[in-house]
Design an enzyme around this catalytic site. Structure first.
Site, PDB file in Angstrom:
ATOM      1  N   SER A 174     -19.885  18.604  -0.629  1.00  0.00           N
ATOM      2  CA  SER A 174     -21.285  17.925  -0.017  1.00  0.00           C
ATOM      3  C   SER A 174     -20.962  18.160   1.546  1.00  0.00           C
ATOM      4  O   SER A 174     -20.103  17.705   2.163  1.00  0.00           O
ATOM      5  CB  SER A 174     -20.886  16.483  -0.236  1.00  0.00           C
ATOM      6  OG  SER A 174     -21.777  15.776   0.675  1.00  0.00           O
ATOM      7  N   ASP A 325     -30.940  22.036  -2.928  1.00  0.00           N
ATOM      8  CA  ASP A 325     -32.139  21.112  -2.542  1.00  0.00           C
ATOM      9  C   ASP A 325     -33.545  22.245  -3.047  1.00  0.00           C
ATOM     10  O   ASP A 325     -34.516  21.755  -3.134  1.00  0.00           O
ATOM     11  CB  ASP A 325     -32.634  20.851  -1.108  1.00  0.00           C
ATOM     12  CG  ASP A 325     -31.462  20.017  -0.450  1.00  0.00           C
ATOM     13  OD1 ASP A 325     -30.803  19.241  -1.292  1.00  0.00           O
ATOM     14  OD2 ASP A 325     -31.145  20.087   0.466  1.00  0.00           O
ATOM     15  N   LYS A 352     -29.749  12.686  -6.021  1.00  0.00           N
ATOM     16  CA  LYS A 352     -30.547  12.944  -4.745  1.00  0.00           C
ATOM     17  C   LYS A 352     -31.818  11.813  -4.711  1.00  0.00           C
ATOM     18  O   LYS A 352     -31.449  10.784  -5.132  1.00  0.00           O
ATOM     19  CB  LYS A 352     -31.218  14.507  -4.741  1.00  0.00           C
ATOM     20  CG  LYS A 352     -30.067  15.563  -5.155  1.00  0.00           C
ATOM     21  CD  LYS A 352     -29.450  15.839  -3.695  1.00  0.00           C
ATOM     22  CE  LYS A 352     -28.303  16.644  -3.443  1.00  0.00           C
ATOM     23  NZ  LYS A 352     -27.628  16.851  -2.402  1.00  0.00           N
TER      24      LYS A 352
HETATM   25  C1  S3P Z   1     -27.556  17.925   3.718  1.00  0.00           C
HETATM   26  C2  S3P Z   1     -26.833  18.159   2.483  1.00  0.00           C
HETATM   27  C3  S3P Z   1     -27.003  18.208   1.115  1.00  0.00           C
HETATM   28  C4  S3P Z   1     -28.536  18.284   1.003  1.00  0.00           C
HETATM   29  C5  S3P Z   1     -29.265  17.386   1.738  1.00  0.00           C
HETATM   30  C6  S3P Z   1     -28.958  17.779   3.177  1.00  0.00           C
HETATM   31  C7  S3P Z   1     -27.074  17.963   4.859  1.00  0.00           C
HETATM   32  O1  S3P Z   1     -26.502  16.890   0.411  1.00  0.00           O
HETATM   33  O2  S3P Z   1     -28.891  18.003  -0.468  1.00  0.00           O
HETATM   34  O3  S3P Z   1     -30.909  17.574   1.504  1.00  0.00           O
HETATM   35  O4  S3P Z   1     -27.993  18.321   5.782  1.00  0.00           O
HETATM   36  O5  S3P Z   1     -25.759  17.825   5.079  1.00  0.00           O
HETATM   37  P1  S3P Z   1     -25.084  16.956   0.004  1.00  0.00           P
HETATM   38  O6  S3P Z   1     -24.139  17.163   1.129  1.00  0.00           O
HETATM   39  O7  S3P Z   1     -24.821  15.504  -0.396  1.00  0.00           O
HETATM   40  O8  S3P Z   1     -24.939  17.735  -1.243  1.00  0.00           O
END
Ligand code: S3P
Length: 450
Positions: A174, A325, A352
């Site tokens: 993440s 995403d 999500k």
């Molecule tokens: C993001 C990380 C992702 C993604 C989100 C944006 C970011 O989430 O799904 O739309 O900007 O760091 P995760 O880090 O929870 O996977």
């Protein structure tokens, strides 16, 4: 969840054609306003995404005493008068992240470094999403966090100050967790290290050095940062490239509709965001990169997509974080591709803005698709066209709404997509741009229908 807004979509009346520029990158827009607010000096940002999520982040800093001047009515350019790492003021009311997971998770790191107490909440969807992944590390750095379910659920109340540096070994791949720990690390007393199970988007690591804060990445992927105790506004303008996650909707639509030829201008092709292109390429899509360039610290290119024989495949688990995403719209592509598509290792999709595996499986099935849901992914057997007449629920999730609008381009009649208003969180002009290339999509309200 009732958030309203109904889209009426499909079928496409002819090939999709044109060349379009999608709005700025959501992830980078969040980070730019955060770092600019915490820097000494004034930062000008261009290409900012004026979606509700990013405006919520900007508003949090306004609520903590940062002056932000919007330089145009569209809110794509702004000047941020940074207050320095220690210049934020205690907000008078609860901070509101709206629907934005990135906002709340990254802000947890920043708020952990503040001597004042602050409370953050969000909308009904965000209040169901797990926060333990960021709360645990900032607690181990010395911050105090309380909230529902032991601090796992919003609203959460955070206070901190000088923090201890940690070596965080993240269980989830993440970027939000990694970024939270690095931002808290700006307030820590030594070297903060983060290790993630698979590499994730690295915009924080790329942007921090622009503000004078070096970040190192070791061969094993461990990220380390020794805080320099101040951030400095960059000399030039911070330019945000167009968001590949928004561009992907049109790439899939063009792949699906016969005779289409669409160019997506100057979109981010950072390898950590480019999983969608690798997956689409492996599915047989016709994608050409043109005019490769660099915007700030990020690689960009025009991507030309022509329609063409998509087929199923098994997604490489290593590509999952790099396309996380884009799976809702990739599911739409797979539903209309030849053969079988298999996604595994993607359980993160369940936490999500909605449970995206369940939401897409239900919506696509209502439109006649052949899809089996699994705990960590799905198996989809492609069919030649979807069934019109279905009414599906986007569950207040922007990407479900847009993915179904794309899928509907290959239906034999209109599909109604309810609870689609959340498109405004990440892509306020989606419908206008979609209509511009010939997609058949409109708001029910615009047509005078309910
Ligand atoms: C993001 C990380 C992702 C993604 C989100 C944006 C970011 O989430 O799904 O739309 O900007 O760091 P995760 O880090 O929870 O996977």
């Amino acid at each position: 969840m009732e958030i309203g807004g109904t889209l009426i979509a499909g079928p496409a009346k002819g090939p999709l054609k044109g060349s379009i520029t999608v709005p700025g990158d959501k992830s980078m827009s969040h980070r730019s306003v955060m770092l600019a607010s915490l820097a000494d000096g004034v930062t000008e940002i261009h290409g900012f995404l004026p979606g509700d999520d990013n405006v919520a982040t900007a508003q949090m800093f306004i609520d903590m005493g940062v002056q932000i001047d919007w330089l145009n009515d569209e809110k794509t350019a702004l000047r941020v008068h940074g207050v320095g790492l220690h210049g934020l003021r205690k907000p008078v009311a609860m901070l509101d992240a709206g629907n934005a997971g990135t906002c709340v998770r990254l802000m947890t790191g920043i708020l952990a470094g503040q001597r004042f107490e602050s409370t953050v909440s969000g909308d009904a969807s965000l209040c169901k999403r797990p926060m333990r992944r960021v709360v645990d590390p900032v607690r181990s750095m010395g911050a105090t966090v309380s909230g529902n379910d032991g601090g796992n659920l919003l609203p959460i109340t955070i206070s901190g100050g000088k923090l201890k540096a940690i070596h965080h070994i993240s269980e989830v791949a993440s970027a939000q967790v990694k970024s939270c720990v690095l931002l808290a690390g700006l307030y820590a007393d030594g070297v903060t290290r983060v290790h993630e199970p698979k590499p994730t988007r690295d915009h924080t690591e790329r942007m921090l050095p622009l503000f004078g804060q070096p970040v190192a990445v070791a061969d094993d992927g461990t990220i380390s940062m020794t805080p320099t105790d101040r951030l400095t506004a960059p000399e030039g303008v911070v330019d945000i490239p167009a968001d590949p996650s928004s561009a992907c909707f049109f790439a899939v639509a063009a792949s699906l509709v016969d005779g289409s030829d669409v160019t997506l201008k100057s979109i981010g092709i950072n390898p950590r965001r480019d999983g969608w292109r690798r997956v689409m390429h492996a599915m047989g899509a016709s994608l050409t990169l043109l005019n490769q360039a660099t915007v700030g610290e990020e690689p960009v290119a025009d991507v030309r997509i022509r329609s063409g024989g998509l087929h199923g495949m098994a997604v490489d688990p290593n590509d999952v974080p790099d396309a996380i995403d884009e799976f809702p719209v990739i599911f739409a592509a797979a539903s209309l591709a030849d053969g079988e598509f298999v996604l595994t290792d993607a359980e993160e999709l369940r936490v999500k803005e909605s449970d995206r595996i369940a939401a897409m499986a239900t919506a696509l099935r209502l439109a006649g698709a052949d899809i089996d849901e699994h705990a960590d992914g799905a198996v989809i057997r492609g069919i030649s066209s979807l069934r019109g007449g279905a009414a599906v629920d986007a569950h207040g999730d922007h990407r479900i709404a847009m993915a179904m609008a794309v899928a509907a381009q290959r239906a034999d009649g209109e599909i109604r997509i309810h609870n689609a208003a959340a498109i405004a969180t990440s892509f306020p002009n989606f419908v206008t741009l979609a209509q511009g290339i010939g997609m058949n999509v409109r708001w029910a309200e615009d047509a005078g229908a309910a």
